[in-house]
Design a protein around this motif. Structure first.
Motif, short mmCIF file in Angstrom:
data_model
loop_
_atom_site.label_atom_id
_atom_site.label_comp_id
_atom_site.label_asym_id
_atom_site.label_seq_id
_atom_site.Cartn_x
_atom_site.Cartn_y
_atom_site.Cartn_z
N VAL B 240 0.82 -1.21 0.00
CA VAL B 240 0.00 0.00 0.00
C VAL B 240 0.86 1.26 0.00
CG1 VAL B 240 -1.90 -1.17 1.14
CG2 VAL B 240 -0.27 0.10 2.51
N ARG B 241 2.17 1.11 -0.10
CA ARG B 241 3.11 2.21 -0.22
C ARG B 241 2.99 3.24 0.90
NH1 ARG B 241 5.69 1.52 -4.34
NH2 ARG B 241 6.70 3.55 -4.27
N GLY B 242 2.92 2.75 2.14
CA GLY B 242 2.90 3.69 3.24
C GLY B 242 2.34 3.08 4.51
N ALA B 243 2.50 3.81 5.62
CA ALA B 243 1.93 3.39 6.89
C ALA B 243 0.63 4.15 7.10
CB ALA B 243 2.92 3.69 8.02
N ASN B 244 -0.43 3.40 7.29
CA ASN B 244 -1.76 3.97 7.32
C ASN B 244 -2.36 3.80 8.70
OD1 ASN B 244 -4.57 4.21 7.11
ND2 ASN B 244 -4.51 3.64 4.94
N ILE B 245 -2.98 4.87 9.20
CA ILE B 245 -3.56 4.84 10.54
C ILE B 245 -4.61 3.72 10.70
CG2 ILE B 245 -5.27 6.61 9.93
CD1 ILE B 245 -3.63 6.51 13.30
N GLY B 246 -5.24 3.35 9.58
CA GLY B 246 -6.29 2.32 9.63
C GLY B 246 -5.80 0.99 10.17
N THR B 247 -4.51 0.66 9.94
CA THR B 247 -4.01 -0.64 10.40
C THR B 247 -3.86 -0.70 11.91
OG1 THR B 247 -1.76 0.13 10.06
CG2 THR B 247 -2.72 -1.15 8.29
N THR B 248 -3.87 0.47 12.59
CA THR B 248 -3.68 0.44 14.03
C THR B 248 -5.02 0.33 14.77
OG1 THR B 248 -3.89 2.82 14.34
CG2 THR B 248 -1.71 1.99 13.79
N SER B 249 -6.12 0.55 14.08
CA SER B 249 -7.39 0.77 14.78
C SER B 249 -8.00 -0.53 15.30
CB SER B 249 -8.39 1.44 13.84
OG SER B 249 -8.78 0.52 12.85
N ALA B 250 -8.87 -0.35 16.31
CA ALA B 250 -9.58 -1.49 16.88
C ALA B 250 -10.45 -2.14 15.80
CB ALA B 250 -10.44 -1.03 18.04
N ASP B 251 -10.99 -1.33 14.91
CA ASP B 251 -11.82 -1.86 13.82
C ASP B 251 -11.03 -2.86 13.00
OD1 ASP B 251 -13.99 -0.44 14.51
OD2 ASP B 251 -13.66 1.19 13.08
N PHE B 252 -9.75 -2.56 12.80
CA PHE B 252 -8.94 -3.46 11.98
C PHE B 252 -8.74 -4.80 12.69
CE2 PHE B 252 -4.88 -4.98 10.13
CZ PHE B 252 -5.34 -5.15 8.84
N THR B 253 -8.50 -4.73 14.00
CA THR B 253 -8.39 -5.98 14.77
C THR B 253 -9.64 -6.82 14.60
OG1 THR B 253 -6.92 -5.13 16.46
CG2 THR B 253 -8.35 -6.91 17.09
N LEU B 254 -10.79 -6.15 14.74
CA LEU B 254 -12.04 -6.88 14.62
C LEU B 254 -12.21 -7.43 13.21
CD1 LEU B 254 -14.48 -4.77 16.80
CD2 LEU B 254 -13.08 -6.72 17.42
N SER B 255 -11.71 -6.68 12.21
CA SER B 255 -11.78 -7.19 10.83
C SER B 255 -11.00 -8.49 10.70
CB SER B 255 -11.21 -6.20 9.83
OG SER B 255 -11.56 -4.92 10.14
#
Lengths: 294, 343
Positions: B240-255
């Motif tokens: 994804v060519r970068g560090a994205n805040i989305g990967t840190t979120s609780a939503d991502f864990t649940l995903s």
């Protein structure tokens, strides 16, 4: 000194929000062992209900309108809780992991649903001017909305404790938290209590959402999810299933957050709360007022 | 060679030649398989497939409901990028250092979190992951990029992964990661320790009665799965060519949890399919939804339907209600695995 009073009262206002969100979570978990991850969606739904009522009923005087908005938010939360319990959670009775998964799916869908309807940009709440004014307490100018949130939360705390201690339903719920199989063995229908507890949790979260919209100056779909994480921390620190524990932990967590944010570095408050959580777990894994794990 | 290994080999080989196949899948992908756009979507989906398998080890096999699995993944993404950006360390070394760091962090956090069990463990891991998320958003030292994220430090990335024409190399790297994760996870779960993982999932007191301490096994499962997730993060950074805040979120864990359950917990290939499908749907569903008939529906319906998470959430609820073993259980006959377990 005056800034200390301001921070303390702001912290207590935040504690009120945490309590409203976390107490339902704690009760639902204590009675049914269901970790309700859709709880943040109740909070957001309450916030949007309040926003909608404040916008739609513009002929009603603003103070009265806010009371209607609070009631409507509570009602929406309670109905959402009752319906979810009756229609979905009930069918996975006894399967705790599956129930958690179900509430995750519901929470995810609900947040996206609200995003689709109201967009992800925050909606601002029309509120009485009085909320933004300040009251002087011990030399500090405290915004009235902090006091309002704190007052409502205390009312709900007293109401909840009275309900649990003085009514028959409350008695069954407390007994169910203590020993569900014994309650069932005595021939009492616990399943009705499950619905009541879910509705109650939804009501508290809905009211919390309406007040949270005041506190955070607006509502967006993800606000509930963000607050839910702090509510989790509160529930674990307080001890699962214990309402006084939840109240105590709400105050502890909120004050830690506000003090650290204001006296040390802004932004470190939330992290200090996690450190607090780790510390409590090392010393008392069952939480401050929780029973030791069986 | 067992039949399943041959099957895996065929699937991996099939995926490996995909960048040479000029076939177009209408609706789902924007172009044929040999175009960079489609390959990028597939790379992300492959990384998520590996990530889902790493989570399956701790959740599906060991029975630990961690809500913090986004943390090692995000640390892999952020750690590698920051080392490249701030310390000018080349990509491979940065990734290796990050991996070592995440393993140490996982040992420490795991030791604290595993003092609790069940739902409390879930909440504690969630809190740890959220602490990092908040740290990134509030960014007190002004180098984590906040909400905007940090774009890839491309000077430190080897040439073969740099330009858009090289998307297929990133795709192959993602595929290699997924196969590697599968092999490692497979070896671990079928080892003696892996048997203990499953025994802990089924009946922890019994494991203790038999004279085994569950704690080191749980910590091992937690740490290995975190390490694999961190490795996935280092690949995801390139995809994804970068560090994205989305990967840190609780939503991502649940995903991640949703991916595993979608495919079928307790089966590595099930989790992989879940992650792969989730990745593609999450990236492409909004385009699919806005491109056709749904646009003509009334607004109260078309709004939510164009939200990928709404569709995935509803799909997930239906699956949990009616097919708790996930998609993989629809394909195979019912077994006495996790799907039929009641607590």
């Amino acid at each position: 000194m005056s800034s200390f009073v301001l921070f303390t009262l702001t912290g207590l206002g935040l504690a009120g929000l945490y309590f409203l969100l976390a107490s339902g979570l704690s009760l639902i978990f204590g009675l049914m062992s269901v970790l309700n991850l859709a709880h943040g969606a109740f909070f957001a739904a309450g916030g949007y209900t309040a926003w909608f009522v404040m916008d739609a009923l513009d002929s009603v005087p603003i103070g009265l309108r806010f009371i209607v908005a609070l009631l409507a938010a509570g009602l929406v939360g309670a109905s959402a809780g009752a319906v979810i319990e009756r229609v979905l959670v009930r069918r996975l009775y006894g399967q705790h992991v599956e129930q958690i998964l179900l509430t995750i799916g519901l929470g995810m869908a609900a947040v996206a649903l609200m995003g689709g309807w109201f967009s992800y940009d925050p909606r601002l709440l029309t509120q009485p001017d009085w909320f933004g004014d300040t009251t002087e307490i011990a030399g500090a100018n405290v915004p009235n909305n902090r006091l309002l949130i704190l007052g409502v939360a205390i009312l709900f705390f007293i109401g909840l404790m009275t309900f649990l201690k003085r009514t028959r339903h409350g008695l069954i719920i407390r007994a169910g938290v203590e020993n569900p199989s014994m309650v069932r063995a005595l021939g009492i229908d616990v399943s009705r209590s499950f619905t009541i507890v879910f509705a109650l949790g939804g009501l508290l979260a809905g009211v919390g959402g309406a007040l949270g919209t005041v506190y955070f100056n607006g509502i967006s779909p993800s606000l509930g999810t963000t607050q839910l994480i702090f509510a989790f921390i509160v529930v674990v620190i307080g001890g699962l299933g214990s309402i006084p524990g939840t109240a105590l932990a709400s105050v502890l967590v909120a004050l830690t957050q506000i003090y650290v944010n204001n006296y040390l570095t802004s932004g470190l408050g939330s992290i200090s709360v996690v450190v607090l959580l780790a510390g409590v777990l090392l010393v008392r894994p069952q939480g401050l007022l929780g029973k030791a794990a069986p | 060679m067992k039949r399943s290994s041959i099957f895996l080999f065929v699937v991996a080989a099939g995926l490996a030649v995909l960048p040479f196949v000029p076939i177009e899948v209408p609706l789902l992908f924007s172009g044929p398989f040999d175009t960079p756009g489609t390959l990028q979507v597939l790379s992300v989906a492959l990384v998520l497939a590996g990530l889902a398998m790493s989570y399956d080890m701790i959740f599906g096999y060991t029975g630990l409901l961690s809500f913090g699995h986004a943390l090692p993944f995000a640390l892999g993404v952020y750690g590698t990028n920051l080392l490249m950006l701030e310390a000018s360390i080349p990509y491979v070394l940065a990734a290796a250092i990050t991996l070592g760091g995440v393993i140490v962090v996982s040992l420490v956090l795991g030791s604290v979190a595993l003092r609790t069990s069940g739902v409390a463990f879930a909440m504690v891991t969630l809190a740890f992951a959220e602490a990092f998320s908040i740290l990134v958003i509030s960014d007190p030292l002004r180098f984590l990029g906040g909400e905007e994220g940090i774009s890839l430090a491309s000077e430190q990335v080897p040439d073969m992964f740099r330009r858009v024409v090289n998307t297929r190399n990133i795709y192959w790297l993602a595929l290699a990661f997924t196969v590697f994760t599968f092999v490692v996870a497979r070896v671990v779960v079928s080892s003696r320790a892996g048997r203990v993982f499953e025994a802990i999932r089924e009946n922890e007191p019994r494991v203790e009665m038999m004279g085994l301490a569950p704690f080191p096994y749980k910590l091992a499962s937690f740490t290995i799965s975190s390490g694999l997730a961190a490795l996935g993060g280092t690949v995801y950074l390139l995809a994804v060519r970068g560090a994205n805040i989305g990967t840190t979120s609780a939503d991502f864990t649940l995903s991640i949890l949703v991916m595993v359950v979608l495919g079928g917990a307790g089966k590595l290939w099930g989790a992989a399919i879940g992650g792969f499908i989730y990745g593609i749907l999450n990236l492409r569903l909004s385009t699919v939804a806005t491109s056709n008939a749904i646009d003509n529906l009334p607004e109260w319906l078309s709004g939510p339907l164009s939200e990928p998470l709404f569709v995935l959430g509803v799909l997930f609820v239906i699956l949990v209600m009616y097919a708790p073993g996930g998609l993989s259980s629809l394909a195979t006959k019912p077994s006495f695995g996790r799907a039929t377990r009641r607590s």
